[in-house]
Design a protein around this motif. Structure first.
Motif, PDB file in Angstrom:
ATOM      1  N   ILE C  17      47.066  36.513  53.657  1.00  0.00           N
ATOM      2  CA  ILE C  17      46.567  35.753  52.513  1.00  0.00           C
ATOM      3  C   ILE C  17      45.082  36.037  52.408  1.00  0.00           C
ATOM      4  O   ILE C  17      44.431  36.341  53.418  1.00  0.00           O
ATOM      5  CB  ILE C  17      46.825  34.232  52.661  1.00  0.00           C
ATOM      6  N   LYS C  18      44.599  36.020  51.197  1.00  0.00           N
ATOM      7  CA  LYS C  18      43.170  36.255  51.029  1.00  0.00           C
ATOM      8  C   LYS C  18      42.588  35.084  50.273  1.00  0.00           C
ATOM      9  O   LYS C  18      43.031  34.758  49.167  1.00  0.00           O
ATOM     10  CB  LYS C  18      42.965  37.551  50.233  1.00  0.00           C
ATOM     11  N   TYR C  19      41.626  34.439  50.882  1.00  0.00           N
ATOM     12  CA  TYR C  19      40.914  33.382  50.185  1.00  0.00           C
ATOM     13  C   TYR C  19      39.784  34.003  49.405  1.00  0.00           C
ATOM     14  O   TYR C  19      39.206  35.011  49.812  1.00  0.00           O
ATOM     15  CB  TYR C  19      40.371  32.360  51.176  1.00  0.00           C
ATOM     16  N   GLN C  20      39.474  33.404  48.338  1.00  0.00           N
ATOM     17  CA  GLN C  20      38.469  33.969  47.458  1.00  0.00           C
ATOM     18  C   GLN C  20      37.113  34.066  48.157  1.00  0.00           C
ATOM     19  O   GLN C  20      36.363  34.995  47.926  1.00  0.00           O
ATOM     20  CB  GLN C  20      38.385  33.094  46.192  1.00  0.00           C
ATOM     21  N   ASN C  21      36.838  33.124  49.079  1.00  0.00           N
ATOM     22  CA  ASN C  21      35.525  33.144  49.719  1.00  0.00           C
ATOM     23  C   ASN C  21      35.415  34.222  50.798  1.00  0.00           C
ATOM     24  O   ASN C  21      34.357  34.425  51.369  1.00  0.00           O
ATOM     25  CB  ASN C  21      35.179  31.765  50.284  1.00  0.00           C
ATOM     26  N   GLU C  22      36.528  34.893  51.069  1.00  0.00           N
ATOM     27  CA  GLU C  22      36.457  36.007  52.014  1.00  0.00           C
ATOM     28  C   GLU C  22      36.118  37.310  51.300  1.00  0.00           C
ATOM     29  O   GLU C  22      35.998  38.348  51.930  1.00  0.00           O
ATOM     30  CB  GLU C  22      37.804  36.190  52.728  1.00  0.00           C
ATOM     31  N   LEU C  23      36.058  37.241  50.001  1.00  0.00           N
ATOM     32  CA  LEU C  23      35.846  38.457  49.230  1.00  0.00           C
ATOM     33  C   LEU C  23      34.383  38.632  48.865  1.00  0.00           C
ATOM     34  O   LEU C  23      33.609  37.683  48.862  1.00  0.00           O
ATOM     35  CB  LEU C  23      36.673  38.400  47.935  1.00  0.00           C
ATOM     36  N   ASP C  24      34.050  39.890  48.567  1.00  0.00           N
ATOM     37  CA  ASP C  24      32.740  40.177  48.009  1.00  0.00           C
ATOM     38  C   ASP C  24      32.983  40.567  46.560  1.00  0.00           C
ATOM     39  O   ASP C  24      33.233  41.719  46.246  1.00  0.00           O
ATOM     40  CB  ASP C  24      32.104  41.330  48.804  1.00  0.00           C
ATOM     41  N   LEU C  25      32.972  39.541  45.709  1.00  0.00           N
ATOM     42  CA  LEU C  25      33.396  39.756  44.322  1.00  0.00           C
ATOM     43  C   LEU C  25      32.536  40.780  43.604  1.00  0.00           C
ATOM     44  O   LEU C  25      32.994  41.442  42.685  1.00  0.00           O
ATOM     45  CB  LEU C  25      33.352  38.429  43.555  1.00  0.00           C
ATOM     46  N   GLY C  26      31.288  40.911  44.018  1.00  0.00           N
ATOM     47  CA  GLY C  26      30.402  41.850  43.321  1.00  0.00           C
ATOM     48  C   GLY C  26      30.582  43.290  43.762  1.00  0.00           C
ATOM     49  O   GLY C  26      29.979  44.197  43.191  1.00  0.00           O
ATOM     50  N   PHE C  27      31.405  43.492  44.781  1.00  0.00           N
ATOM     51  CA  PHE C  27      31.531  44.819  45.376  1.00  0.00           C
ATOM     52  C   PHE C  27      31.908  45.891  44.355  1.00  0.00           C
ATOM     53  O   PHE C  27      31.293  46.956  44.274  1.00  0.00           O
ATOM     54  CB  PHE C  27      32.555  44.767  46.520  1.00  0.00           C
ATOM     55  N   GLY C  28      32.902  45.562  43.565  1.00  0.00           N
ATOM     56  CA  GLY C  28      33.372  46.523  42.560  1.00  0.00           C
ATOM     57  C   GLY C  28      32.262  46.867  41.590  1.00  0.00           C
ATOM     58  O   GLY C  28      32.038  48.028  41.258  1.00  0.00           O
ATOM     59  N   LYS C  29      31.591  45.857  41.174  1.00  0.00           N
ATOM     60  CA  LYS C  29      30.507  46.042  40.195  1.00  0.00           C
ATOM     61  C   LYS C  29      29.419  46.944  40.794  1.00  0.00           C
ATOM     62  O   LYS C  29      28.907  47.841  40.122  1.00  0.00           O
ATOM     63  CB  LYS C  29      29.955  44.653  39.844  1.00  0.00           C
ATOM     64  N   VAL C  30      29.062  46.698  42.059  1.00  0.00           N
ATOM     65  CA  VAL C  30      28.044  47.517  42.725  1.00  0.00           C
ATOM     66  C   VAL C  30      28.487  48.975  42.733  1.00  0.00           C
ATOM     67  O   VAL C  30      27.707  49.881  42.445  1.00  0.00           O
ATOM     68  CB  VAL C  30      27.803  47.011  44.165  1.00  0.00           C
ATOM     69  N   MET C  31      29.731  49.181  43.060  1.00  0.00           N
ATOM     70  CA  MET C  31      30.219  50.551  43.161  1.00  0.00           C
ATOM     71  C   MET C  31      30.137  51.268  41.813  1.00  0.00           C
ATOM     72  O   MET C  31      29.898  52.474  41.763  1.00  0.00           O
ATOM     73  CB  MET C  31      31.670  50.580  43.665  1.00  0.00           C
ATOM     74  N   THR C  32      30.323  50.522  40.726  1.00  0.00           N
ATOM     75  CA  THR C  32      30.308  51.196  39.417  1.00  0.00           C
ATOM     76  C   THR C  32      28.928  51.745  39.071  1.00  0.00           C
ATOM     77  O   THR C  32      28.798  52.556  38.165  1.00  0.00           O
ATOM     78  CB  THR C  32      30.724  50.244  38.281  1.00  0.00           C
TER      79      THR C  32
END
Lengths: 328, 291, 208, 669, 169
Positions: C17-32
């Motif tokens: 399971i993945k909790y939202q707070n375990e994610l780095d939501l900006g990661f994708g954006k940074v990569m772009t």
């Protein structure tokens, strides 16, 4: 000039047809005045030998009522056919097999078994059955044999006209006799009766709703029957829509549904199928289970829709009743 | 015809025979190749993984040198190594496409008094052979047609991907045409541009070896008796690890892996030594007898 | 193949399971923001990259899933994945991608990110190879394959170096490998100057 | 009219043509054998086999035989009548033979293509040819019937479909009645803020069309009105329209709103939810649905107005209206119109999200439907275009959930087609207006139309987080501190393969489209069919997509099935064109397979009357018999099968013709 | 193929089945079975009617009387009738007819009603094959022969049961 000669004979029937002649009441005098009865076993003392002695075609007309089931009835029908110019099947049994025709739902063996062994009122420890030949002290006796199935008259001999009904309405008999006497007969093979269904002159027709009117089927004893209202609309199985009129709606007037004794109108090949189609269509259910439930209200479709005409119907008899045993 | 020539590191090392055979063949065909003076590493594949911008800068310096060498005239820089070819093409394209790349690299070049304005046309040597020298001239110059060869033309990835200015990405044909013109018979096969495993053969051998083996196996199954390559890394993988593959998959592999330029050289009548054929592990001659 | 009855001990029961707070939501954006990865978000998860990739069958996550996870911020999973190191830069995915995502470039970017964050798999020679290569160029302006490879083996798996010694010697015998470095004809300083300049310009993509 | 029902006196002279259909038939059926067999049947004068009977030379051959051999009946044994019956009927007609003296035997689809054994195939082909020969001998000369058509058209429903249909017809010069049950036309489109994929402002493109309707000289627009009754048949419908009392004189009201200001229902708690704003705001008893309502006329809600409910009110509205337009004595009015064609444009109803309790709509304040959010983002909506939640805050994270009530066999098995794009539009708008992090939960992304995939691509690149997986639950059960006070969306990220919990401030449910509540009632009233899911059924999904099985009634828009605006408008245009083709021609042709009653045989038993699904049978009370209206009969033959007197017959399918066919297939083994 | 192919196969009982299919669904489905080249038993003969509501029980009886071993009725699925509800009317009659047939000794499998939508070519195939198999097991439908008077000249037409030409005196 001699009067036309006429015969009146019964085969497998109840005697009601003869009653209908009596029902002519005073009109019978006119008939007797115009016609010479030369054979009428119920009313007059003529014997078979008297008929056999006649020239072929000596009788102008012969009325035969009752269905044909035995060798004797078959022989008499053939004999009378030979001796008469015009042969009229008189009454439902002669015309379509009638009530005796219901026997075509059973084999001869089943009938014997029930009648001579299984029926609750039978006491027959030896298991005796009627025999065609029997050695009596007086010598060998011969009885007529019972056919495997019941036939209408026209399945045995050629028939010229039919007068339907159980018993036939006297008006039809009278009309037939008058037509005979005047020589103004309809085409051979005609049914001497009106050719529209009973609803045409049913006094209750205006109370019949023009909508799918049946949700369940009831039998007359189950309800208080309204005297005015269409009987189908009350859930009773009235065969009026599929039955020839001409009976003067006697049953309807007696507050009973039509049971179909006049047979179908000329355009219909099979009276029972016609009423199955009509009533089935008008059943007010779409759900298969609901339909089945409603149809459970008709415990004996064959006996209900083909009460007077199994031998004359498309299927004629239950499959397989003539096969196998039952020889006697 | 005069060209500027960018050998790249491999052609000075493990891929020496590529350079030897290519330059000898060009010479025989009357094409002048001038090696780009003071060239440096192109910054290819492995470098990208450490610092993309520096990889771009390395490649860009070579382009800047080439442009300066041209002195205002249009310059064609021939890069026979697929990886170099791609690296040079890529920086050129990205400098134009991405402002950030263009700016950073231009600034970096400027710090060494260099500049690049996009005046260099980078080309693969196959492209030059097919489209500049031309098959007609080649046919004229061939004096030893190589009827004995059934060649699996193996282009590798980066000659046609992701930029494919001179050939098809899925079914390249330039080398096939070249082989036909020298009398050899190219075999039709589907793995012309499939990955040989690249550097994985060295770094993750179980995987890299398998990828190389797939290429080799298919070439054999399709009836080839020699594989011609256009990339020093492909050549290295297929040849130098062949015995290892044989051990790994329990097969006797004996497939010569050469550069298309070596076969071309032979057809032009150049001696084997000048073509560097002695540098190979699986001798070309031996397999020819088998084929 | 023989059917084996699974044993409890063979069942790998893990909680996923993945909790939202375990994610780095900006990661994708940074990569772009990395050149070549700008179309990352346009991915429609068709899986063409995974099916065309000659190496996806060896990967722990397919390239498609790597993009999905990058976009969704599963940074740790992506950077510690073997997938990015298995990419051999064949560019099949880049060519085939219906959304023109330069997936090879994305893989490069993720490798650099992993090196930057020091999360590459232990013992994997690739990052070492890349660094050694880099060092070699910095020294001479050109790469010396033999030396670089030897150093990589030495640093990662010394036994492997011994195993490959034979190949090295055979290459040397045929003049295809030398421990002597190729050098630029001019001064390497100019090259270093250029590289330093790149290093100093704040691009955000340098390993630091 | 039917020319003559009895067969002509002359004996049948039948021509039989056994088609090879290339090798399609000939490879399995011994066509020469069937030809010779047919030649032996009574009445057959010519029997031939031919490579392609349907080809021009094949048809010419038949015509030549008709002339030279004086044929009066034709049988072609070839493919399905569905394919070439019309072709050969025309062949006969062109040769001067009644097209109904033609019979087809299907020996391709029913024989050669489905039978393994050639012997068995030939036997079967023989039987079918024999049946056709016997049947055609009983054929009767019939003629197509023509009925005049009225030029007016009724359009039911004033949404974009009805508006477009009405305008198209009116522009073609036809008189149109547009009936809308709400107080204004405009339908659902009027509630939308933007329209995908171009993001035009919905009102900007709709309102000009609404005023065009209002001002068009050929359009009679009746809002707040409903169709009560439809009778008649194609070309000649009689329609009763109920014009509901709006208690405002439409001709006097100028829509100034003085009455609204004056209405005594000042306190919000006595006001009622505003339908137009989907309950996000309140309105008084007298109201206008929205500022651009057409007609710009007030309406008084009889279920809210104190005067109308209790007869007790200060009637401040009456005093306020300078034009004396308020009229509490108004009653419903029934208007009868005659029209030639009807366009059904009754639209759809959004799926009621409460039916999926796990998504919490109605339970959690911050769960909205797409239609509600349309009103939220609309500048003239209840929040003036601000996306603020019911607690006044601006959401920072928003989840958009697809397929709500669609593709779900517990609710609607079908795909509602527009919700993917609606959801994408919502994601885009909400992100644009609030800058929120938007998560979009989808099962399959369906964007198949011009510019739609590009829109999806745009929204993807805008950084909306797409998670593939059907949301299981929206809950306020928090497991981590970050989830506290949020709505948590539980879903499997099927592309990554993990279960996820995504906490958001706002949930938007992309609800599907459903048939209108009263579709079943409408179906009965207009005598048209519905498909399984309850939308009106088109005559043919491909070849007659805007026609119904009732001639003269056409379908436009979402009443036929889920559609977006471009598709609705296209279909509305198509429905208008079909209606126009009908009314403009001036008459209709009717297939002659109708039923009829033989007067002298009918007992008047009324069995047939209720069986007719098209109310084509009535009772002639004077003669006490049943009568079939030829123009309304569609030729199903149900009454014929049910007639217990054999008085009902069906042209082209008489009892005798069918008995001949029965005996034909069985007689010659 | 030889012209004197024996018709039909002499050995083995091949049931003869007459099918009444509605024009819109079942007939179209059997066309579809054809265009899809679905092979099935060749024992059925299809008679097209516009609607299953046109199927008169008299047709079924007459079909059996004429020597068929089975009768298959086909109509649109419930709710899909082209004429709204003809299939329901057919169903009601059929259910009543079946009860009569049971009394008359006609086995249940011989007369069958199936809803087959226009798209269900495979159902035409399946139902046909199934029915042929079932009836093959049952053997010929042995209706009792209707007797005719011996003296009568050979009947020329089929309308043996059609008594009387009507008319009233």
């Amino acid at each position: 000039m001699s009067k036309p000669k006429a015969g009146f004979y019964w085969c497998a029937s109840c005697g009601g047809c003869e009653e209908s002649v009596v029902d002519l009441a005073e009109d019978i005098l006119g008939v007797v005045e115009a016609i010479d009865f030369v054979f009428f076993p119920v009313a007059m003392d003529f014997k078979r030998e008297d008929v056999e002695a006649m020239e072929d075609g000596e009788m102008t007309v012969c009325f035969i009522n009752g269905a044909i089931r035995s060798s004797e009835q078959r022989e008499m029908a053939e004999l009378l056919r030979r001796k008469s110019q015009v042969l009229i099947a008189y009454g439902s049994c002669s015309y379509q097999g009638g009530i005796p025709g219901l026997a075509n739902l059973c084999s001869r063996e089943e009938i014997f078994k029930f009648v001579y062994h299984d029926s609750p009122s039978t006491d027959n420890p030896q298991g005796t059955r009627p025999q065609v030949r029997f050695d009596a002290p007086e010598g060998e006796l011969e009885l007529p044999s019972l056919d495997k199935e019941v036939k209408s008259l026209d399945q045995v001999v050629e028939v010229d006209y039919y007068i339907p009904g159980c018993a036939p309405p006297t008006a039809l008999l009278k009309a037939a006799v008058e037509a005979l006497l005047s020589g103004d007969m309809p085409p051979k093979g005609s049914v001497i009766a009106p050719d529209t269904a009973l609803c045409d002159d049913c006094p209750r027709i205006d109370t019949k709703p023009a909508e799918p009117l049946i949700t369940e089927f009831k039998r007359p004893w189950q309800i208080q029957i309204d005297h005015e209202k269409c009987l189908l609309a009350q859930g009773l199985l009235c065969l009026g829509p599929a039955t020839r009129g001409g009976c003067d709606h006697a049953c309807i007037d007696g507050n009973m549904p039509c049971s179909g004794c006049m047979g179908p109108v000329s355009r219909v090949r099979d009276q029972g199928a016609a009423i199955i189609s009509a009533l089935g269509s008008l059943l007010n259910h779409d759900d298969p289970d609901e339909i089945d439930k409603a149809l459970d209200g008709i415990p004996d479709p064959a006996g209900t829709f083909y009460r007077y005409g199994i031998p004359h119907s498309t299927l004629y008899a239950r499959c397989g009743i003539t096969a196998g045993n039952g020889e006697s | 015809m005069k060209y500027l020539y960018y050998p790249g590191c491999s052609l000075k090392g493990s891929g020496r025979s590529y350079e030897e055979s290519l330059l000898a063949s060009f010479k025989k065909l009357g094409v002048e190749m001038h090696e780009l003076p003071d060239w440096n590493c192109c910054g290819a594949t492995a470098y990208m993984a450490v610092d993309e911008m520096k990889a771009f800068a390395l490649a860009a310096r070579n382009l800047a040198l080439a442009e300066r060498y041209g002195d205002g005239e249009p310059v064609t820089l021939v890069a026979p190594c697929n990886a170099c070819y791609l690296a040079l093409m890529k920086v050129q394209k990205y400098m134009a496409e991405y402002d950030e790349v263009g700016r950073t690299i231009s600034d970096a070049l400027a710090s060494a008094d260099l500049s690049y304005r996009g005046g260099v046309r980078v080309r693969q040597s196959l492209d030059v052979l097919l489209n500049d020298v031309g098959l007609d001239l080649l046919a004229e110059k061939i004096n030893h047609p190589l009827g004995q060869w059934k060649v699996a033309c193996y282009y590798g990835c980066q000659a046609v991907r992701p930029f494919a200015p001179f050939d098809d990405e899925y079914n390249p044909m330039s080398m096939d045409h070249l082989m036909r013109s020298i009398g050899a018979e190219p075999v039709d096969w589907p793995l012309k541009a499939r990955c040989c495993g690249g550097t994985l053969t060295g770094t993750i051998p179980t995987v890299g070896l398998r990828l190389s083996y797939i290429i080799l196996r298919e070439a054999i199954d399709r009836g080839a008796n020699v594989v011609a390559t256009a990339c020093p890394l492909c050549q290295f993988n297929l040849e130098c690890y062949q015995s290892q593959m044989g051990r790994e998959y329990g097969e006797d592999l004996d497939m010569p892996i050469v550069y298309y330029s070596q076969l071309l050289g032979q057809a032009l009548g150049i001696d084997d030594r000048s073509l560097g054929l002695q540098r190979h592990f699986v001798p070309l001659t031996a397999a020819a007898a088998v084929g | 193949m023989a059917q084996r009855t699974p044993r409890m001990s063979n069942l790998h029961i893990t909680r996923r399971i993945k909790y939202q707070n375990e994610l780095d939501l900006g990661f994708g954006k940074v990569m772009t923001s990395i050149p070549g990865a700008e179309d990352l978000l346009r991915c429609i998860q068709c899986g063409t990259c995974s099916s065309t990739c000659p190496l996806s069958i060896y990967m722990d996550h397919t390239p498609r899933k790597i993009i999905a996870m990058t976009r969704a911020g599963f940074k740790d999973e992506v950077l510690s994945s073997a997938t990015i190191w298995l990419c051999a830069s064949c560019y099949s995915c880049t060519v085939d991608c219906p959304k023109k995502i330069k997936i090879t470039d994305v893989m490069y970017a993720l490798k650099r990110k992993a090196i930057e964050e020091k999360v590459w798999p232990r013992g994997l020679p690739i990052p070492v190879l890349a660094k050694e290569f880099f060092a070699s160029v910095l020294r001479t302006g050109r790469a010396n394959e033999g030396r670089t490879v030897a150093k990589v083996w030495l640093k990662t798996r010394p036994l492997k170096l011994l195993a490959n010694m034979g190949l090295g010697l055979r290459l040397m015998a045929r003049g295809r490998m030398s421990m002597k470095s190729e050098r630029m004809t001019g001064s390497v300083d100019q090259l270093r100057k250029i590289l330093d300049s790149v290093h100093n310009s704040d691009t955000g993509h340098s390993p630091g | 009219m039917i020319m003559h029902r009895k067969s002509p006196e002359d004996q049948p002279r039948i021509g039989v043509y056994v088609c090879h259909c290339g090798v399609n038939i000939a490879a399995k059926v011994d066509v020469e054998h069937v030809r010779d067999f047919a030649a032996s049947l009574p009445g057959v004068v010519v029997s031939r086999d031919y490579k392609f009977a349907c080809s021009d030379p094949g048809q010419e051959l038949i015509q030549k035989d008709i002339r030279e051999h004086d044929l009066n009946r034709i049988v072609v044994a070839s493919c399905s009548p569905q394919l070439h019956e019309r072709t050969f009927r025309r062949t006969c007609a062109d040769a001067g033979l009644s097209p109904f003296f033609f019979q087809m035997a299907n020996i391709r689809e029913h024989v050669s293509w489905v039978t393994v054994d050639p012997g068995a195939a030939t036997t079967k082909a023989r039987a079918l040819v024999a049946a056709a020969v016997r049947r055609v001998a009983r054929a009767e000369a019939l003629a197509l019937r023509q009925v005049p058509v009225r030029p007016e058209v009724l359009v039911v429903g004033g949404g974009i479909a009805g508006i477009h249909s009405a305008l198209t017809l009116a522009n073609a010069g036809k008189k149109v009645f547009l009936v809308e049950r709400e107080p204004t036309i405009g339908g659902h489109m009027a509630q939308l803020d933007k329209t995908f994929p171009t993001m035009d402002c919905s009102a900007c493109i709709l309102t000009p069309k609404m005023s065009d309707v209002k001002n068009h000289p050929n359009i009679t627009m009746w809002t707040y009105s409903e169709v009560d009754e439809v009778s008649g048949f194609t070309g000649n419908f009689k329609v009763k329209v109920r014009r509901k009392a709006r208690y405002i004189k439409e001709e006097l009201c100028v829509g100034c709103g003085d009455c609204v200001d004056a209405c005594v229902m000042k306190k919000e708690k006595v006001q009622v939810p505003d339908e137009f704003n989907v309950g996000l705001s309140k309105r008084k008893a007298v109201y206008m649905p929205f500022p651009q309502a057409t007609p710009a006329c007030m309406v008084i809600d009889p279920k809210q107005c104190l005067q109308l409910m209790k007869g007790k009110c200060a009637q401040t509205c009456v005093d306020a209206c300078e034009r004396a337009a308020v009229d509490f004595d108004q009653t419903d009015e029934i208007v009868e119109i005659d029209v030639g064609a009807i366009v059904m444009a009754t639209g759809f109803r959004p799926f009621d999200a409460k039916r999926i309790p796990e998504y919490g709509y109605g339970r959690f304040d911050h769960v909205y439907t797409t239609l509600e959010v349309e009103r939220l983002v609309n500048a003239s909506g209840p929040t003036g275009g601000e996306v603020v939640l019911r607690d006044g805050t601006v959401p920072k994270t928003v989840g958009v959930i697809h397929c709500v009530g669609s593709r779900d066999r517990r609710h609607n098995a079908y795909c509602s087609k527009v919700c993917c794009m609606a959801a994408l539009k919502m994601a885009h708008l909400v992100k644009e207006r609030t800058g929120a992090e938007v998560f979009d939960f989808y099962v399959d992304m369906r964007t198949p139309s011009k510019g739609y995939e590009e829109f999806y691509d745009q929204v993807l690149s805008e950084g909306v987080q797409f998670i593939r997986g059907r949301v299981a639950e929206v809950t306020d059960w928090a497991m981590t501190p970050e989830e506290e006070g949020k709505l948590v969306i539980r879903v499997e990220d099927t592309l990554i393969g993990v279960a996820r919990r995504v906490p958001v401030d706002m949930v938007i449910l992309a609800v599907g489209l459903e048939p209108q509540v009263d579709t079943a009632e409408m179906q009965r009233r207009f005598n048209i069919s519905c498909s399984q899911e309850g939308f009106f059924l088109e005559r043919h999904p491909k070849l007659a997509p805007v026609s119904t099985f009732t001639d003269g009634i056409f379908l436009a828009g979402a009443c036929q099935g889920p559609k977006d605006i471009p598709e609705v408008v296209a279909q509305a245009g198509a429905a208008a064109a079909e209606a126009l083709a009908l009314v403009d021609r001036g008459h209709v042709d009717i297939e002659p397979n109708t039923a009829w009653i033989e007067e002298e045989a009918c007992s008047g038993c009324k069995t047939c009357i209720p069986l007719c699904p098209f109310n084509a049978i009535t009772r002639d009370e004077e003669k006490a018999i049943a009568v079939v209206n030829d123009a309304m009969c569609k030729g199903c033959g149900t009454c014929v099968a049910a007639c217990p007197s054999g008085a009902a017959q069906q042209n082209m399918f008489t009892d005798e013709q069918i008995y001949e066919e029965i005996e034909g297939v069985l007689a010659y083994v | 193929m030889s012209k004197d192919t024996p018709l039909p196969s002499a050995e083995g009982f091949e049931p003869r089945i007459v099918a009444f299919f509605c024009n819109w669904c079942t007939y179209t489905a059997s066309d579809l079975a054809g265009t899809s080249r679905m092979q099935y038993a060749p024992n059925t003969r299809v008679i097209r009617v516009m609607c299953s509501g046109r199927i008169d029980p008299r047709f079924v009886l007459q079909t059996l009387r004429e020597g068929a071993d089975g009768v298959l009725l086909g109509g649109c699925r419930p709710g899909d009738c082209h004429y709204q509800s003809g299939n329901y009317k057919c169903l009601r009659r059929f259910k009543l007819l079946k009860r009569y047939l049971a009394q008359m000794g006609v086995e249940n499998e011989r007369v069958r009603l199936e809803w087959i939508a226009a798209s269900e070519g495979d159902r035409v195939q399946k139902v046909t094959n199934e029915m042929v198999e079932q009836i093959r097991k049952l053997g010929h439908c042995r209706l009792e022969q209707i007797p005719r008077p011996e003296t009568e000249p050979a009947a020329e037409t089929h309308d043996l049961e059609q008594v009387g030409a009507g008319g009233m005196i």
